[in-house]
Design an enzyme around this catalytic site. Structure first.
Site, PDB file in Angstrom:
ATOM      1  N   ASP A  89     -14.016   0.250  18.137  1.00 28.82           N
ATOM      2  CA  ASP A  89     -13.035   1.333  18.137  1.00 28.82           C
ATOM      3  C   ASP A  89     -13.667   2.721  18.187  1.00 28.82           C
ATOM      4  OD1 ASP A  89     -11.132  -0.685  17.886  1.00 28.82           O
ATOM      5  OD2 ASP A  89     -11.200  -0.606  15.701  1.00 28.82           O
ATOM      6  N   LYS A 115     -14.384   3.611  23.198  1.00 24.53           N
ATOM      7  CA  LYS A 115     -15.061   3.100  24.405  1.00 24.53           C
ATOM      8  C   LYS A 115     -14.168   3.213  25.637  1.00 24.53           C
ATOM      9  CE  LYS A 115     -15.616  -0.894  22.412  1.00 24.53           C
ATOM     10  NZ  LYS A 115     -15.190  -0.560  21.047  1.00 24.53           N
ATOM     11  N   GLY A 128      -9.030  -3.894  21.469  1.00 25.24           N
ATOM     12  CA  GLY A 128      -7.863  -3.047  21.715  1.00 25.24           C
ATOM     13  C   GLY A 128      -8.407  -1.751  22.270  1.00 25.24           C
ATOM     14  N   HIS A 129      -8.233  -1.529  23.560  1.00 21.09           N
ATOM     15  CA  HIS A 129      -8.871  -0.406  24.245  1.00 21.09           C
ATOM     16  C   HIS A 129      -7.809   0.575  24.736  1.00 21.09           C
ATOM     17  CE1 HIS A 129     -12.754  -2.921  25.137  1.00 21.09           C
ATOM     18  NE2 HIS A 129     -12.574  -2.655  23.857  1.00 21.09           N
ATOM     19  N   GLN A 136     -15.850  -4.462  21.207  1.00 15.32           N
ATOM     20  CA  GLN A 136     -16.404  -4.401  19.845  1.00 15.32           C
ATOM     21  C   GLN A 136     -17.557  -3.389  19.773  1.00 15.32           C
ATOM     22  OE1 GLN A 136     -15.876  -8.000  21.105  1.00 15.32           O
ATOM     23  NE2 GLN A 136     -13.861  -7.325  20.555  1.00 15.32           N
TER      24      GLN A 136
HETATM   25  P1  GDP Z   1     -12.091   1.376  21.664  1.00 17.18           P
HETATM   26  O1  GDP Z   1     -11.745   0.034  21.120  1.00 17.18           O
HETATM   27  O2  GDP Z   1     -13.514   1.733  21.392  1.00 17.18           O
HETATM   28  O3  GDP Z   1     -11.738   1.543  23.103  1.00 17.18           O
HETATM   29  O4  GDP Z   1     -11.234   2.424  20.837  1.00 17.18           O
HETATM   30  P2  GDP Z   1      -9.675   2.302  20.414  1.00 17.18           P
HETATM   31  O5  GDP Z   1      -8.840   2.534  21.606  1.00 17.18           O
HETATM   32  O6  GDP Z   1      -9.440   1.065  19.635  1.00 17.18           O
HETATM   33  O7  GDP Z   1      -9.573   3.475  19.360  1.00 17.18           O
HETATM   34  C1  GDP Z   1      -9.883   4.793  19.684  1.00 17.18           C
HETATM   35  C2  GDP Z   1      -8.662   5.669  19.385  1.00 17.18           C
HETATM   36  O8  GDP Z   1      -9.039   7.018  19.382  1.00 17.18           O
HETATM   37  C3  GDP Z   1      -7.586   5.549  20.445  1.00 17.18           C
HETATM   38  O9  GDP Z   1      -6.334   5.766  19.848  1.00 17.18           O
HETATM   39  C4  GDP Z   1      -7.930   6.690  21.412  1.00 17.18           C
HETATM   40  O10 GDP Z   1      -6.800   7.151  22.130  1.00 17.18           O
HETATM   41  C5  GDP Z   1      -8.411   7.725  20.442  1.00 17.18           C
HETATM   42  N1  GDP Z   1      -9.442   8.659  20.948  1.00 17.18           N
HETATM   43  C6  GDP Z   1     -10.485   8.388  21.790  1.00 17.18           C
HETATM   44  N2  GDP Z   1     -11.273   9.484  21.913  1.00 17.18           N
HETATM   45  C7  GDP Z   1     -10.729  10.445  21.122  1.00 17.18           C
HETATM   46  C8  GDP Z   1     -11.125  11.776  20.784  1.00 17.18           C
HETATM   47  O11 GDP Z   1     -12.152  12.304  21.210  1.00 17.18           O
HETATM   48  N3  GDP Z   1     -10.315  12.445  19.891  1.00 17.18           N
HETATM   49  C9  GDP Z   1      -9.204  11.888  19.359  1.00 17.18           C
HETATM   50  N4  GDP Z   1      -8.496  12.612  18.493  1.00 17.18           N
HETATM   51  N5  GDP Z   1      -8.811  10.643  19.662  1.00 17.18           N
HETATM   52  C10 GDP Z   1      -9.571   9.927  20.512  1.00 17.18           C
HETATM   53  P1  IMO Z   2     -12.714  -3.108  20.154  1.00 20.99           P
HETATM   54  O1  IMO Z   2     -13.214  -3.621  21.474  1.00 20.99           O
HETATM   55  C1  IMO Z   2     -12.818  -3.348  15.824  1.00 20.99           C
HETATM   56  C2  IMO Z   2     -13.463  -7.317  14.096  1.00 20.99           C
HETATM   57  C3  IMO Z   2     -12.327  -7.935  13.328  1.00 20.99           C
HETATM   58  C4  IMO Z   2     -13.107  -8.749  12.297  1.00 20.99           C
HETATM   59  C5  IMO Z   2     -14.296  -9.252  13.105  1.00 20.99           C
HETATM   60  C6  IMO Z   2     -14.135 -10.675  13.629  1.00 20.99           C
HETATM   61  O2  IMO Z   2     -11.322  -2.606  20.199  1.00 20.99           O
HETATM   62  O3  IMO Z   2     -13.677  -2.134  19.582  1.00 20.99           O
HETATM   63  P2  IMO Z   2     -12.712 -11.686  15.636  1.00 20.99           P
HETATM   64  O4  IMO Z   2     -11.231 -11.699  15.869  1.00 20.99           O
HETATM   65  O5  IMO Z   2     -13.496 -11.025  16.711  1.00 20.99           O
HETATM   66  O6  IMO Z   2     -13.244 -13.036  15.283  1.00 20.99           O
HETATM   67  O7  IMO Z   2     -12.888 -10.815  14.292  1.00 20.99           O
HETATM   68  O8  IMO Z   2     -14.437  -8.357  14.193  1.00 20.99           O
HETATM   69  N1  IMO Z   2     -13.127  -6.907  15.480  1.00 20.99           N
HETATM   70  C7  IMO Z   2     -12.974  -5.636  15.853  1.00 20.99           C
HETATM   71  N2  IMO Z   2     -12.990  -4.496  15.120  1.00 20.99           N
HETATM   72  N3  IMO Z   2     -12.654  -3.303  17.155  1.00 20.99           N
HETATM   73  C8  IMO Z   2     -12.657  -4.429  17.899  1.00 20.99           C
HETATM   74  O9  IMO Z   2     -12.643  -4.421  19.245  1.00 20.99           O
HETATM   75  C9  IMO Z   2     -12.785  -5.673  17.241  1.00 20.99           C
HETATM   76  N4  IMO Z   2     -12.799  -6.971  17.647  1.00 20.99           N
HETATM   77  C10 IMO Z   2     -13.034  -7.709  16.567  1.00 20.99           C
HETATM   78  O10 IMO Z   2     -11.524  -6.952  12.718  1.00 20.99           O
HETATM   79  O11 IMO Z   2     -13.594  -7.910  11.294  1.00 20.99           O
HETATM   80 MG    MG Z   3     -10.366  -0.837  19.787  1.00 22.24          MG
END
Ligand code: GDP
Ligand code: IMO
Ligand code: MG
Length: 421
Positions: free
Chosen positions: A13, A16, A40-41, A223
């Site tokens: 998270d 990415k 979750g991207h 991840q």
């Molecule tokens: P990922 O799994 O690494 O792709 O990240 P996620 O999408 O799970 O979580 C990142 C969250 O931060 C999402 O809600 C994005 O829309 C948000 N986000 C990404 N870059 C920025 C930033 O520079 N500032 C803010 N405020 N939000 C951001």
């Molecule tokens: P993105 O790509 C954050 C965490 C789960 C748990 C551990 C194992 O959005 O960054 P799993 O279901 O993979 O067997 O769970 O890994 N986890 C993540 N945490 N971002 C993710 O993906 C994750 N995918 C798995 O919360 O701790």
């Molecule tokens: Mg994510």
């Protein structure tokens, strides 16, 4: 750039997907290489939010080709849902999405097993219950079903019958859960074949050919470094390798194909699920970050644990992945703090250490340094020089202590909120 990899350097998270969308502008092909729908991207374009679990985050750029590599575990129900959702938004996937025939499938019994196993464990991991661990275990046990297997009905049925028998024994006898009927699994596979069968390809061959033609390839990690099954905080990890080795294994590319490895690093740290997290802040400051940064899981909706930036974590992520650059995300979230803390090193058994002892991480204490904070909202900054001096000092401090060049800063969720250094 011929081939670039983008890898999360923390516990996932990091933002990415936002950066993948940014890099996609200058890429021809975007490839997911590991993980599954546990990811979750989130990508935000002109205020509209899109969340991807399986489909690469480059799919919003019309002319780009997206691949789901052999290292990914594919939940066909989730994939169909995502394809339908994109098409309902008017985003055409025609000829733009290819799925590796060597990727393994996540079937409903894997999800049931994941859930039952979490319930059964005394020491919970806090998985996403998306069937990730059971599907990768089946791959290692050599009982898994690969995407390409679904085109040979007889072969697939025989393998499936064995796997279902095995899983049902566990589900019934160990976990006390109802068994899974074969028909239900076959029905899902039929739907997958119908909806996505035409997208199945030998993606590694496709990539090698594309590289030969001079195409620009972007590899998308899911991840992050500290969730890596080998290098992360085992057993509180996922079941794949988000790190650089996983990028090669999960695509069929080799190390001489890779030109650049971008670490995607959040300006603070978060984690979902159980496991050690040295700089975690459980009180008011953790709540500040969670609320201001919207730190709730994009897959499960769970609140993310939040804390200060961790230098030893970044340094280890850099060593393991060979990071060439960093994109620093969510810097805007830190506005409004009097001081900003950074774990410059750890204390372990009375000694100060500057490295990340993965097996003993639950015992380290962070050694903090404090830097001045800044009040200004920085979300409208478009150059590094627009940032308040304290924010610039913070970025340069992370760069110097982390030992990797920070090349990009993200100061908002939207596509437009990224600038170079
Ligand atoms: P990922 O799994 O690494 O792709 O990240 P996620 O999408 O799970 O979580 C990142 C969250 O931060 C999402 O809600 C994005 O829309 C948000 N986000 C990404 N870059 C920025 C930033 O520079 N500032 C803010 N405020 N939000 C951001
Ligand atoms: P993105 O790509 C954050 C965490 C789960 C748990 C551990 C194992 O959005 O960054 P799993 O279901 O993979 O067997 O769970 O890994 N986890 C993540 N945490 N971002 C993710 O993906 C994750 N995918 C798995 O919360 O701790
Ligand atoms: Mg994510």
């Amino acid at each position: 750039m011929g081939c670039m990899v983008a890898i999360g350097t923390q516990w996932g998270d990091e933002g990415k997907a936002k950066m993948i969308d940014f890099f996609s502008k200058d890429s021809d092909i975007i490839v997911r290489y590991q993980g599954g729908a546990n990811a979750g991207h989130t990508v935000v374009v002109d205020g509209v939010k899109h969340v991807f679990h399986l489909i690469p985050s480059g799919i919003l750029r019309e002319s780009k080709i997206c691949l789901i590599g052999n290292g990914v575990v594919i939940d066909p129900e989730q994939l169909i849902e995502e394809i339908d959702l994109l098409e309902s938004k008017g985003i055409s996937l025609k000829g733009r999405l290819l799925i590796s025939d060597a990727a393994h499938m996540i079937l409903p019994l894997h999800k049931a097993f994941d859930e039952a196993m979490e319930e059964f464990r005394s020491n919970k991991i806090g998985t996403t219950k998306r069937g990730i661990g059971p599907a990768y275990s089946d791959k290692c046990l050599r009982v898994g079903i690969r995407v390409g297997d679904v085109f040979d009905e007889e072969y697939m049925r025989e393998r499936l019958a064995f796997d279902i028998k095995l899983k049902n024994l566990y589900l019934e006898k160990v976990f006390g859960k109802p068994p899974f009927p074969m028909e239900k699994v076959l029905d899902i596979i039929d739907r997958f074949r119908e909806r996505a069968g035409g997208m199945v390809a030998n993606t590694s061959h496709y990539l090698h050919t594309a590289i030969g033609e001079g195409k620009k390839i972007l590899l998308e990690g899911a991840q992050g470094f500290a969730l890596d099954i080998d290098h992360g905080t085992y057993p509180f990890v996922t079941s794949s390798n988000p790190t650089i080795g996983g990028a090669l294994l999960g695509t069929g590319l080799n190390c001489s194909d890779i030109d650049q490895v971008f670490g995607i690093t959040k300006a603070y740290v978060t984690r979902v699920g159980e496991g050690p997290f040295p700089t975690e802040e459980k009180g008011e400051f953790g709540e500040f970050l969670r609320t201001k940064g919207g730190e709730f899981g994009a897959t499960t909706g769970r609140p993310r644990r939040c804390g200060w930036f961790d230098i030893p974590l970044l340094r280890q992520a850099s060593r393991i992945n060979g990071l060439t650059n960093i994109a620093l995300t969510k810097l805007d979230v830190l506005s409004g703090l009097k001081t900003v803390k950074v774990a410059a090193s750890y204390r372990l058994d009375g000694k100060e250490i500057d490295y990340y002892p993965s097996a003993k991480l639950h015992r380290v204490e962070p050694v903090y340094e404090e830097l001045p904070g800044w009040d200004e909202d920085i979300s409208s900054c478009t150059t590094f020089d627009d940032l308040p001096i304290a924010a610039r000092v913070y970025v340069r401090y992370l760069e110097e202590r982390g030992g990797v060049k920070i090349s990009l800063v993200s100061n908002g969720a939207d596509r437009k909120n990224t600038f170079p250094l």
